[in-house]
Design a protein around this motif. Structure first.
Motif, PDB file in Angstrom:
ATOM      1  N   MET A   1       0.837  -1.181   0.000  1.00 46.74           N
ATOM      2  CA  MET A   1       0.000   0.000   0.000  1.00 46.74           C
ATOM      3  C   MET A   1       0.888   1.253   0.000  1.00 46.74           C
ATOM      4  O   MET A   1       1.849   1.358   0.753  1.00 46.74           O
ATOM      5  CB  MET A   1      -0.893   0.004   1.246  1.00 46.74           C
ATOM      6  CG  MET A   1      -1.749   1.233   1.362  1.00 46.74           C
ATOM      7  SD  MET A   1      -2.744   1.206   2.862  1.00 46.74           S
ATOM      8  CE  MET A   1      -2.159   2.674   3.646  1.00 46.74           C
ATOM      9  N   THR A   2       0.559   2.191  -0.823  1.00 43.77           N
ATOM     10  CA  THR A   2       1.295   3.449  -0.894  1.00 43.77           C
ATOM     11  C   THR A   2       0.672   4.459   0.059  1.00 43.77           C
ATOM     12  O   THR A   2      -0.534   4.688   0.032  1.00 43.77           O
ATOM     13  CB  THR A   2       1.277   4.010  -2.330  1.00 43.77           C
ATOM     14  OG1 THR A   2       1.910   3.062  -3.189  1.00 43.77           O
ATOM     15  CG2 THR A   2       2.016   5.333  -2.421  1.00 43.77           C
ATOM     16  N   ALA A   3       1.503   5.037   0.902  1.00 49.38           N
ATOM     17  CA  ALA A   3       1.045   6.070   1.833  1.00 49.38           C
ATOM     18  C   ALA A   3       1.002   7.396   1.095  1.00 49.38           C
ATOM     19  O   ALA A   3       1.949   7.760   0.405  1.00 49.38           O
ATOM     20  CB  ALA A   3       1.981   6.154   3.028  1.00 49.38           C
TER      21      ALA A   3
ATOM     22  N   ALA B   1      -5.398  12.281   2.159  1.00 52.07           N
ATOM     23  CA  ALA B   1      -4.038  12.036   2.662  1.00 52.07           C
ATOM     24  C   ALA B   1      -4.048  11.117   3.867  1.00 52.07           C
ATOM     25  O   ALA B   1      -4.984  11.129   4.674  1.00 52.07           O
ATOM     26  CB  ALA B   1      -3.375  13.362   3.024  1.00 52.07           C
ATOM     27  N   ASP B   2      -2.975  10.342   3.979  1.00 52.94           N
ATOM     28  CA  ASP B   2      -2.775   9.491   5.156  1.00 52.94           C
ATOM     29  C   ASP B   2      -1.974  10.227   6.229  1.00 52.94           C
ATOM     30  O   ASP B   2      -2.018   9.863   7.403  1.00 52.94           O
ATOM     31  CB  ASP B   2      -2.011   8.218   4.768  1.00 52.94           C
ATOM     32  CG  ASP B   2      -2.763   7.385   3.739  1.00 52.94           C
ATOM     33  OD1 ASP B   2      -3.947   7.096   3.969  1.00 52.94           O
ATOM     34  OD2 ASP B   2      -2.163   7.051   2.698  1.00 52.94           O
TER      35      ASP B   2
ATOM     36  N   ASN C   1       4.716   6.077  11.703  1.00 52.13           N
ATOM     37  CA  ASN C   1       3.574   6.478  12.537  1.00 52.13           C
ATOM     38  C   ASN C   1       2.225   6.276  11.848  1.00 52.13           C
ATOM     39  O   ASN C   1       1.192   6.595  12.430  1.00 52.13           O
ATOM     40  CB  ASN C   1       3.731   7.931  12.969  1.00 52.13           C
ATOM     41  CG  ASN C   1       4.690   8.058  14.124  1.00 52.13           C
ATOM     42  OD1 ASN C   1       4.311   7.951  15.275  1.00 52.13           O
ATOM     43  ND2 ASN C   1       5.968   8.240  13.804  1.00 52.13           N
ATOM     44  N   LEU C   2       2.248   5.770  10.617  1.00 56.20           N
ATOM     45  CA  LEU C   2       0.982   5.499   9.925  1.00 56.20           C
ATOM     46  C   LEU C   2       0.359   4.225  10.488  1.00 56.20           C
ATOM     47  O   LEU C   2       1.071   3.279  10.852  1.00 56.20           O
ATOM     48  CB  LEU C   2       1.227   5.321   8.426  1.00 56.20           C
ATOM     49  CG  LEU C   2       1.592   6.588   7.660  1.00 56.20           C
ATOM     50  CD1 LEU C   2       2.086   6.237   6.273  1.00 56.20           C
ATOM     51  CD2 LEU C   2       0.398   7.517   7.584  1.00 56.20           C
ATOM     52  N   PRO C   3      -0.965   4.176  10.526  1.00 55.13           N
ATOM     53  CA  PRO C   3      -1.608   2.938  10.974  1.00 55.13           C
ATOM     54  C   PRO C   3      -1.261   1.792  10.031  1.00 55.13           C
ATOM     55  O   PRO C   3      -1.139   1.994   8.822  1.00 55.13           O
ATOM     56  CB  PRO C   3      -3.100   3.261  10.916  1.00 55.13           C
ATOM     57  CG  PRO C   3      -3.207   4.736  10.708  1.00 55.13           C
ATOM     58  CD  PRO C   3      -1.902   5.223  10.190  1.00 55.13           C
ATOM     59  N   ALA C   4      -1.096   0.633  10.590  1.00 56.72           N
ATOM     60  CA  ALA C   4      -0.724  -0.560   9.766  1.00 56.72           C
ATOM     61  C   ALA C   4      -1.863  -1.022   8.897  1.00 56.72           C
ATOM     62  O   ALA C   4      -2.995  -0.830   9.108  1.00 56.72           O
ATOM     63  CB  ALA C   4      -0.269  -1.693  10.667  1.00 56.72           C
TER      64      ALA C   4
END
Length: 183
Positions: free
Chosen positions: A1-3, A71-72, A180-183
Motif C-alpha cells: 500500500m502506498t502512503a 491524505a494518510d 507512525n501510519l496505521p498498519a
C-alpha cells in the motif's frame, strides 16, 4: 500500500527554499510513499466561520479539504516569518481544523520541517506550527525535527535535492513519519 502524504508549504515565493525542500522530499521519498505538494494556499481566504457553511465554503477551501481528506499523513514546511509561523500556513491549519473535532487533520500523523535564513533554521516557526496543528487535532510526530539554517546561502546555488546531508535528513524524517501510519 502506498502512503499518501500531503505537503503544505508555508512560503508562496516562487523561489522558496521550503518549496524546494518539499520537492526534494517528493523526489527522495521511499517507493511506498507518495508526496503531493498542495498548490493553492495563497488562494485561501482567511478563515471566517461565516463563510464556512455548507452553502458557502470557498472553492479553495474545498480543494484543500478534499486533498487533506485523501491524505494518510501531512508534512508541513514552515519557514519563519518574524519569529513565527507564516500566516498562509496557519490559515491552512485553521481551515483544516473544521468542522471542530472532525477536521481533515484529525488523528493523522503530521511532521513539521523547514529551512530559514536565520541561524536556527526556523525552529520557533516549526514549534508554533506543531502546536497549532496539534491543537487542530493532528497526531504530531515529535521525533521528526529538521530545521536547516542559512537557507539563503546554503541553497543559493544548490537545490536541497542535490544536498546529500539534506537528502539524508529528509529520508530519515519520512521514514519516521511513515512509521507512525496505521498498519
Amino acid at each position: 500500500m502506498t502512503a499518501k502524504v500531503l505537503a503544505l508549504v508555508g512560503s508562496l515565493r516562487a523561489g522558496s527554499h521550503n518549496r524546494q525542500l518539499a520537492e526534494a522530499a517528493r523526489s527522495h521519498a521511499p517507493s511506498d510513499v507518495e508526496i503531493e505538494i498542495f498548490d493553492g494556499l495563497g488562494d485561501l481566504p482567511f478563515y471566517n466561520e461565516d463563510v464556512d457553511t455548507e452553502a458557502e465554503v470557498p472553492t479553495a477551501a474545498t480543494r484543500l479539504r478534499e486533498a487533506a481528506g485523501a491524505a494518510d499523513a501531512f508534512l508541513l514546511f514552515a519557514p519563519e516569518y518574524n519569529g513565527t509561523i507564516p500566516a498562509v500556513l496557519k490559515n491552512a491549519i485553521d481551515w483544516l481544523s473544521r468542522p471542530f473535532g472532525a477536521g481533515a487533520l484529525s488523528g493523522k500523523p503530521t511532521a513539521v520541517v523547514g529551512t530559514a535564513f536565520g541561524q536556527y533554521g526556523g525552529v520557533w516557526a516549526q514549534d508554533e506550527t506543531r502546536k497549532s496543528a496539534g491543537i487542530a487535532g493532528a497526531a504530531i510526530v515529535d521525533e521528526v525535527k529538521l530545521s536547516i539554517p542559512g537557507s539563503m546561502t546554503r541553497f543559493a546555488e544548490t537545490h536541497p535535492a542535490d544536498d546529500p546531508e539534506v537528502v539524508e535528513q529528509l529520508t530519515t524524517a519520512l521514514d519516521k513519519l511513515k512509521a507512525n501510519l496505521p498498519a
